[in-house]
Write a protein that holds these residues in place. Structure first.
Motif, short mmCIF file in Angstrom:
data_model
loop_
_atom_site.label_atom_id
_atom_site.label_comp_id
_atom_site.label_asym_id
_atom_site.label_seq_id
_atom_site.Cartn_x
_atom_site.Cartn_y
_atom_site.Cartn_z
N LEU A 88 0.98 -12.86 -3.44
CA LEU A 88 1.31 -12.00 -2.47
C LEU A 88 0.94 -10.43 -3.11
CD1 LEU A 88 3.60 -11.27 -0.45
CD2 LEU A 88 5.25 -10.73 -2.20
N PRO A 89 0.20 -9.89 -2.06
CA PRO A 89 -0.14 -8.51 -2.44
C PRO A 89 1.04 -7.65 -2.72
CG PRO A 89 -1.29 -9.43 -0.43
CD PRO A 89 0.09 -10.35 -0.79
N TYR A 90 0.75 -6.71 -3.74
CA TYR A 90 1.76 -5.73 -4.24
C TYR A 90 1.29 -4.39 -3.82
CZ TYR A 90 4.39 -9.43 -6.53
OH TYR A 90 5.17 -10.56 -6.69
N PRO A 91 1.66 -3.47 -2.85
CA PRO A 91 1.47 -2.19 -2.43
C PRO A 91 1.55 -1.43 -3.53
CG PRO A 91 3.14 -2.68 -1.33
CD PRO A 91 2.77 -3.98 -2.07
N ASP A 105 -7.96 11.70 -6.21
CA ASP A 105 -7.54 10.62 -6.88
C ASP A 105 -8.24 9.27 -6.29
OD1 ASP A 105 -6.00 9.19 -8.90
OD2 ASP A 105 -4.80 8.74 -7.46
N LEU A 106 -8.13 9.12 -4.78
CA LEU A 106 -8.50 8.18 -4.24
C LEU A 106 -10.38 7.84 -4.36
CD1 LEU A 106 -7.57 5.55 -2.91
CD2 LEU A 106 -7.98 6.82 -0.67
N THR A 107 -10.89 8.93 -4.33
CA THR A 107 -12.46 8.84 -4.54
C THR A 107 -12.85 8.42 -6.05
OG1 THR A 107 -12.83 10.72 -2.94
CG2 THR A 107 -14.63 10.14 -4.37
N GLU A 108 -11.97 8.84 -7.10
CA GLU A 108 -12.08 8.46 -8.39
C GLU A 108 -11.67 6.96 -8.28
OE1 GLU A 108 -13.39 8.88 -12.18
OE2 GLU A 108 -13.57 10.51 -10.67
N TYR A 109 -10.80 6.57 -7.86
CA TYR A 109 -10.28 5.31 -7.81
C TYR A 109 -11.12 4.20 -7.19
CZ TYR A 109 -7.65 0.99 -7.12
OH TYR A 109 -6.85 -0.49 -7.13
N SER A 155 1.17 8.75 -0.35
CA SER A 155 1.21 7.66 0.28
C SER A 155 0.55 6.35 -0.33
CB SER A 155 0.10 7.90 1.81
OG SER A 155 -1.13 7.96 0.83
N LEU A 156 0.31 5.28 0.36
CA LEU A 156 -0.26 4.01 -0.17
C LEU A 156 -1.55 4.50 -1.10
CD1 LEU A 156 0.05 0.87 -0.67
CD2 LEU A 156 -1.55 0.71 1.79
N HIS A 157 -1.45 3.75 -2.14
CA HIS A 157 -2.81 4.26 -2.97
C HIS A 157 -3.56 2.85 -3.01
CE1 HIS A 157 -5.17 4.99 -6.52
NE2 HIS A 157 -5.05 6.23 -6.10
N HIS A 158 -3.26 1.78 -3.28
CA HIS A 158 -4.02 0.55 -3.46
C HIS A 158 -3.12 -0.81 -3.33
CE1 HIS A 158 -3.18 1.25 -7.93
NE2 HIS A 158 -3.27 -0.35 -7.96
N TYR A 191 -8.18 -3.08 0.14
CA TYR A 191 -8.23 -4.16 1.49
C TYR A 191 -6.90 -4.38 1.85
CZ TYR A 191 -9.68 -7.77 4.80
OH TYR A 191 -9.73 -8.52 5.77
N GLY A 192 -6.16 -4.07 3.01
CA GLY A 192 -4.68 -4.53 3.21
C GLY A 192 -4.46 -5.67 3.96
N ASP A 193 -5.60 -6.63 4.20
CA ASP A 193 -5.39 -7.89 5.11
C ASP A 193 -4.94 -8.88 4.30
OD1 ASP A 193 -5.07 -6.28 7.31
OD2 ASP A 193 -6.97 -6.35 8.02
#
Length: 128
Positions: free
Chosen positions: A98-101, A3-7, A107-110, A73-75
């Motif tokens: 504000l970023p929304y996880p 899924d993450l590679t496709e994303y 786990s965390l996706h994006h 990007y999480g920062d």
């Protein structure tokens, strides 16, 4: 394919993240907000309109200056500035909300982030 590679394949834009530069004021500890320096460049993302999702994340009506950005990007922090590097966004400056996880099954996706176009000189939202 996972899924993450496709994303990652959907992240067709990229951004340069800017943060306040210069030395901290010895009296206030704050930095001069007239100088914004690149922190990181060519960060993959995807930018779209999506007024319904923007309203859901911010609690207000979306404006023509609001865009929804997806990234891994999480920062990111609210108030940072960024520039989207693709030609259709060239010359525009955006402020980060504000970023929304967003979490997947394991786990965390994006992250989903509302970005708002601002005037590159004044730092304010442009008049419609």
């Amino acid at each position: 394919m996972d899924d993450l590679t496709e994303y990652k394949r959907l992240l067709c834009h990229s951004f340069t993240l800017l943060n306040v530069g210069g030395e901290a004021d010895p009296f206030t500890g704050g930095k001069d907000r007239s100088e914004w320096l690149p922190v990181v460049q060519k960060v993959p993302c995807r930018v779209s309109g999506s007024p319904g999702r923007i309203q859901q994340l911010t609690g207000r009506q979306a404006t023509p200056q609001d865009f929804l950005m997806h990234t891994l990007y999480g920062d990111l922090k609210a108030g940072m500035r960024l520039m989207i590097e693709q030609p259709e966004f060239a010359g525009n400056l955006y402020v980060v909300s504000l970023p929304y996880p967003v979490y997947g099954a394991e786990s965390l996706h994006h992250y989903e982030v509302v970005i708002t176009m601002i005037d590159p000189v004044t730092g304010e939202e442009p008049e419609i």
